[in-house]
Design a protein around this motif. Structure first.
Motif, PDB file in Angstrom:
ATOM      1  N   GLN A   1       0.835  -1.196   0.000  1.00  0.00           N
ATOM      2  CA  GLN A   1       0.000   0.000   0.000  1.00  0.00           C
ATOM      3  C   GLN A   1       0.872   1.251   0.000  1.00  0.00           C
ATOM      4  OE1 GLN A   1      -3.269  -0.139   2.974  1.00  0.00           O
ATOM      5  NE2 GLN A   1      -2.495  -2.183   3.440  1.00  0.00           N
ATOM      6  N   ILE A   2       0.549   2.218  -0.849  1.00  0.00           N
ATOM      7  CA  ILE A   2       1.214   3.514  -0.869  1.00  0.00           C
ATOM      8  C   ILE A   2       0.233   4.523  -0.294  1.00  0.00           C
ATOM      9  CG2 ILE A   2       2.301   5.296  -2.290  1.00  0.00           C
ATOM     10  CD1 ILE A   2       2.954   3.105  -4.332  1.00  0.00           C
ATOM     11  N   LEU A   3       0.587   5.130   0.843  1.00  0.00           N
ATOM     12  CA  LEU A   3      -0.337   5.964   1.602  1.00  0.00           C
ATOM     13  C   LEU A   3       0.225   7.369   1.791  1.00  0.00           C
ATOM     14  CD1 LEU A   3      -1.055   3.277   4.342  1.00  0.00           C
ATOM     15  CD2 LEU A   3      -2.598   3.912   2.481  1.00  0.00           C
ATOM     16  N   GLY A   4      -0.542   8.370   1.409  1.00  0.00           N
ATOM     17  CA  GLY A   4      -0.126   9.753   1.612  1.00  0.00           C
ATOM     18  C   GLY A   4      -0.373  10.206   3.042  1.00  0.00           C
ATOM     19  N   VAL A   5       0.500  11.072   3.528  1.00  0.00           N
ATOM     20  CA  VAL A   5       0.371  11.635   4.876  1.00  0.00           C
ATOM     21  C   VAL A   5       0.358  13.161   4.745  1.00  0.00           C
ATOM     22  CG1 VAL A   5       1.419  11.880   7.151  1.00  0.00           C
ATOM     23  CG2 VAL A   5       1.562   9.689   5.939  1.00  0.00           C
ATOM     24  N   TYR A   6      -0.779  13.767   5.067  1.00  0.00           N
ATOM     25  CA  TYR A   6      -0.884  15.231   5.000  1.00  0.00           C
ATOM     26  C   TYR A   6      -1.578  15.704   6.273  1.00  0.00           C
ATOM     27  CZ  TYR A   6      -1.365  19.814   2.702  1.00  0.00           C
ATOM     28  OH  TYR A   6      -1.267  21.154   2.369  1.00  0.00           O
ATOM     29  N   TRP A   7      -0.774  15.842   7.326  1.00  0.00           N
ATOM     30  CA  TRP A   7      -1.331  16.154   8.638  1.00  0.00           C
ATOM     31  C   TRP A   7      -2.151  17.440   8.626  1.00  0.00           C
ATOM     32  CZ3 TRP A   7       0.453  20.398  11.706  1.00  0.00           C
ATOM     33  CH2 TRP A   7      -0.249  20.522  12.908  1.00  0.00           C
ATOM     34  N   GLY A   8      -1.694  18.470   7.917  1.00  0.00           N
ATOM     35  CA  GLY A   8      -2.399  19.751   7.924  1.00  0.00           C
ATOM     36  C   GLY A   8      -3.853  19.617   7.541  1.00  0.00           C
ATOM     37  N   ASP A   9      -4.149  18.906   6.461  1.00  0.00           N
ATOM     38  CA  ASP A   9      -5.532  18.719   6.027  1.00  0.00           C
ATOM     39  C   ASP A   9      -6.270  17.734   6.918  1.00  0.00           C
ATOM     40  OD1 ASP A   9      -5.199  20.528   4.021  1.00  0.00           O
ATOM     41  OD2 ASP A   9      -5.643  19.157   2.368  1.00  0.00           O
ATOM     42  N   SER A  10      -5.541  16.806   7.548  1.00  0.00           N
ATOM     43  CA  SER A  10      -6.202  15.834   8.417  1.00  0.00           C
ATOM     44  C   SER A  10      -6.822  16.511   9.630  1.00  0.00           C
ATOM     45  CB  SER A  10      -5.210  14.752   8.869  1.00  0.00           C
ATOM     46  OG  SER A  10      -4.357  15.228   9.896  1.00  0.00           O
ATOM     47  N   VAL A  11      -6.252  17.639  10.064  1.00  0.00           N
ATOM     48  CA  VAL A  11      -6.797  18.369  11.212  1.00  0.00           C
ATOM     49  C   VAL A  11      -8.201  18.857  10.902  1.00  0.00           C
ATOM     50  CG1 VAL A  11      -6.512  20.393  12.692  1.00  0.00           C
ATOM     51  CG2 VAL A  11      -4.515  19.035  12.030  1.00  0.00           C
ATOM     52  N   ALA A  12      -8.385  19.401   9.692  1.00  0.00           N
ATOM     53  CA  ALA A  12      -9.710  19.879   9.294  1.00  0.00           C
ATOM     54  C   ALA A  12     -10.670  18.720   9.032  1.00  0.00           C
ATOM     55  CB  ALA A  12      -9.586  20.755   8.043  1.00  0.00           C
TER      56      ALA A  12
END
Length: 324
Positions: A258-269
């Motif tokens: 699995q290739i999984l993106g991590v974008y914490w900034g957008d995850s907060v919203a």
């Protein structure tokens, strides 16, 4: 007030320390006397116009900082003047004062220093979200961290060890690997050597690793992806090497990786309740002495530009703090 100033997007060397107008307070905002701010790789990208978020120019860089509340705007109730706080605003921190949206300001734990507060939110929240929410890392699994001596890398080492995972730290020099070892890494791989895949295979054998945490990208990405075992998870965290790799998708098909993106900034919203729960957990671990930012250097505003240049060229390790 004095600040590190970006007049327009361009080389980091164009940044200057100069007098700029103090930020104004507005409803829902918090005015902070900045005591410390930390350098993060997105800062280096942002001033060059290479980051996915582009603030209006001119602007003051500095994504996260800590200090003392000077004043609060109408409607702000969770902090007051005199409180010690940490903030993550994306930019504005490399200055004597900064103004932040109230929702991006948090009280600091009583035992946390300003330098630690300025170095805490972005790195630990990113790594906690990546390992817990995205990869769902489990005790007994093996985690390979690329760029393990950097800000997010050092936080990932500490959080993975709390989870009970085996950590393989990969970095580009023996000095950087020594830092990783001091933070609890179980195995070390120097990827400046041509045989780094052989080093890795000697550790994991045919089983492969369970999770790759990649904040580097470039030429290291595909070999790291190939190191994953059955249903391994590859976390795309950042591209400190500069180049965004192009991955053959058959590598995902093989072994059901699995290739999984991590974008914490957008995850907060997207999941604010989950973010708050993660931050509470991180605060508890800090208070218990289980995690702490690895601060390796402190500079004044006059030294921030050179420090940012070293970070961009991957010559820095741990967290560098700016004290205005």
């Amino acid at each position: 007030m004095k600040a590190l100033f970006c007049q327009q997007f361009g080389p980091i060397e164009n940044l200057v320390v100069t007098e700029v107008p103090a930020p104004s307070l507005a409803p829902g905002k918090v005015l902070i006397d900045v005591k410390a701010a930390s350098l993060n790789f997105p800062d280096a990208l942002m001033v060059q116009g290479l980051y996915q978020v582009k603030p209006p120019t001119p602007f003051v860089p500095g994504a996260e900082y800590a200090g003392v509340v000077a004043a609060v705007g109408e409607g702000v109730t969770h902090v007051k003047a005199g409180d010690h706080v940490m903030a993550f605003t994306g930019w504005g921190g490399f200055a004597e004062q900064a103004v932040a949206d109230a929702m991006r300001v948090s009280p600091m734990p009583p035992t946390m220093s300003f330098a630690q507060g300025a170095s805490f939110v972005l790195t630990y929240a990113t790594s906690h979200h990546a390992l817990k929410d995205v990869a769902k890392l489990q005790a007994g699994e093996t985690l390979l961290i690329l760029g393990a001596s950097g800000g997010v890398g050092t936080s990932a080492i500490q959080l993975a060890k709390i989870t009970g995972a085996t950590v393989i730290a990969a970095a580009s020099s023996d000095d950087k690997l020594a830092l990783c070892k001091s933070l609890g890494a179980d195995h070390l791989v120097n990827y400046s050597h041509d045989d780094w895949r052989d080093q890795l295979n000697a550790i994991v054998g045919k089983k492969g690793v369970d999770v790759v945490y990649d904040a580097v990208g470039g030429p290291y990405a595909e070999p790291a992806l190939r190191s994953l075992g059955w249903r391994g998870r590859y976390l795309v965290v950042g591209f400190a090497a500069g180049d965004i790799p192009k991955i053959p998708l058959n590598l995902a098909l093989l072994k059901e990786r699995q290739i999984l993106g991590v974008y914490w900034g957008d995850s907060v919203a997207a999941n604010p309740k989950g973010h708050l729960a993660n931050m509470r957990e991180l605060g508890e671990w800090f208070a218990a002495g289980k995690i702490a930012p690895s601060i390796t250097e402190s500079v004044g505003l006059d030294g921030a530009r050179d420090a940012l240049t070293r970070m961009a060229s991957r010559q820095a390790m741990g967290k560098i703090v700016v004290t205005p």
